[in-house]
Write a protein that holds these residues in place. Structure first.
Motif, mmCIF file in Angstrom:
data_model
loop_
_atom_site.group_PDB
_atom_site.id
_atom_site.type_symbol
_atom_site.label_atom_id
_atom_site.label_comp_id
_atom_site.label_asym_id
_atom_site.label_seq_id
_atom_site.Cartn_x
_atom_site.Cartn_y
_atom_site.Cartn_z
ATOM 1 N N UNK A 1 13.104 -11.360 -51.756
ATOM 2 C CA UNK A 1 12.701 -10.441 -50.700
ATOM 3 C C UNK A 1 11.640 -11.043 -49.779
ATOM 4 N N UNK A 2 11.413 -12.356 -49.905
ATOM 5 C CA UNK A 2 10.335 -12.993 -49.147
ATOM 6 C C UNK A 2 10.803 -14.216 -48.361
ATOM 7 N N UNK A 3 12.061 -14.237 -47.964
ATOM 8 C CA UNK A 3 12.577 -15.365 -47.178
ATOM 9 C C UNK A 3 12.127 -15.206 -45.727
ATOM 10 N N UNK A 4 11.570 -16.283 -45.181
ATOM 11 C CA UNK A 4 11.008 -16.205 -43.832
ATOM 12 C C UNK A 4 11.505 -17.376 -42.986
ATOM 13 N N UNK A 5 12.463 -17.076 -42.098
ATOM 14 C CA UNK A 5 13.024 -18.085 -41.199
ATOM 15 C C UNK A 5 13.481 -19.335 -41.941
#
Length: 402
Positions: free
Chosen positions: A354-358
């Protein structure tokens, strides 16, 4: 006396700290993870009506073989147990229970199919076992409130349906449209999104039909579509039926603009089976580089993928984009595990998913990145349209959002 009591207290504190160290070390692992390994589980349709999708599982197993040969992830080997469910939900339940209760997996990964994933979603969430990256675009994978242990992977079918509907109206505002969907949740999601995208133009659907995955053919549906006068055909079938529909349309001389979903746009698994000439002009949306597209001939990522295929997945079809999908889903899982570090608990896996960033991956199309949050757990939300020229897919237009 105060000094003595202080020494005793200090000793107790020290002993407490020392005895707590093993407990803390144990707490960073849940079932299925150790200092040397991580155990994942999945089901795949290695048999049955959706067996074309088994390429996804074979590619994922092959990818983690490569990872293990390089030393694993954070020094741990990845054991992916991949079992056949024949695309039968009752069999999926049986196999997933085995994976959780007997094989002791830390998490499931990339279970293929909407009905199969639905069959085990409640069980996995009740057991608090991560239900990660189901190989399906159903909207229900984004229901964090009801299913906090589930995350998505592909663009939702509703998103994809809305994009196709808007493209049709931009191409021909007066289009007459036929729609074929499977009689399951994936088909209903696609149809809902498609109708939402049409908006006030929903009446331009002049023919609509469903099929069961157990049906031998969909010939009668295609014959009725031709009779309806439709000049656009949203062919939302799984690979076997998508190929049948294209082939039958050609046989009876019906020449609509065909739109395929991303789950059935493989040149090897669908268009070759339908006939390459029959498939010419078909359009679809994609978020992955297609191995048949000559524009990627000199692309370093495509070169690396081909080298991996030759070494680790040599029996697979180089023109089958499902091998690219499996490769990319395995890389998504690799990112999640790498980011989890040495805290290989089920709760931390979900947190990392839930913490994927670009996040960029080699085989994603340029401009497409992975992003998730606690409230939005579908990592891919973009597509680019492409048209089949008789040999390969050719991208056109901009990267699209719904």
């Amino acid at each position: 006396m105060r000094i003595g009591n202080g020494s005793i207290a200090a000793t107790v504190v020290l002993l407490t700290a020392l005895t707590s160290i093993p407990a803390l070390a144990e707490n960073k692992y849940d079932q299925g993870a150790t200092d040397s390994s991580v155990k994942l589980g999945q089901t795949m349709p290695y048999s049955g009506p959706a067996s074309a999708y088994s390429a996804v599982g074979k590619a994922e197993v092959a990818y983690f073989k490569m990872i293990n040969d390089k030393g694993g992830i954070n020094g741990r080997k990845i054991e992916l147990i991949s079992l056949d469910d024949g695309y039968s939900p009752p069999k999926t339940v049986e196999q997933i229970r085995r994976l959780v209760e007997s094989d002791g997996v830390l998490s499931t990964f990339s279970i293929v199919g909407t009905p199969t994933n639905i069959a085990v979603q409640k069980y996995l969430n009740t057991k608090k076992v991560p239900h990660l990256l189901p190989s399906s675009g159903a909207a229900r994978w984004n229901n964090v409130k009801q299913f906090p242990w589930t995350t998505g992977s592909l663009p939702t079918y509703k998103t994809e349906g809305r994009i196709y509907a808007k493209w049709i109206l931009q191409t021909d505002p007066n289009a007459k449209i036929a729609v074929l969907t499977p009689n399951d949740d994936s088909g209903r999601d696609y149809l809902t999104g498609f109708k939402e995208g049409l908006g006030d133009h929903v009446g331009q659907i002049v023919a609509e039909a469903v099929y069961e995955t157990s049906d031998p053919t969909i010939d009668s549906q295609i014959v009725s579509f031709k009779a309806s006068g439709a000049n656009f055909f949203f062919n939302e079938g799984t690979p076997k039926f998508a190929a049948q529909a294209i082939r039958k349309a050609a046989e009876i001389g019906w020449k609509p603009q065909i739109i395929l979903p991303s789950v059935s746009n493989s040149v090897g698994a669908v268009l070759t089976q339908a006939g390459l000439e029959n498939s010419k002009g078909t359009v679809t949306g994609s978020f992955l580089k297609d191995p048949s597209d000559p524009r990627w001939k000199d692309d370093p990522a495509m070169h690396a993928w081909r080298e991996w295929m030759q070494k680790y997945n040599a029996d697979a079809n180089l023109s089958d984009s499902l091998n690219v999908l499996g490769y990319t889903l395995a890389q998504m899982m690799e990112v999640i595990l790498a980011n989890a570090g040495d805290t290989l608990t089920r709760a931390n896996l979900i947190k990392q998913a839930q913490s994927l960033n670009n996040v960029t991956l080699p085989m994603l199309l340029p401009g497409i990145t992975l992003n998730t949050s606690e409230n939005e757990v579908i990592p891919v939300k973009q597509l680019q349209m492409q048209r089949f020229d008789g040999e390969s897919w050719v991208l056109f237009g901009d990267v699209l959002h719904e």
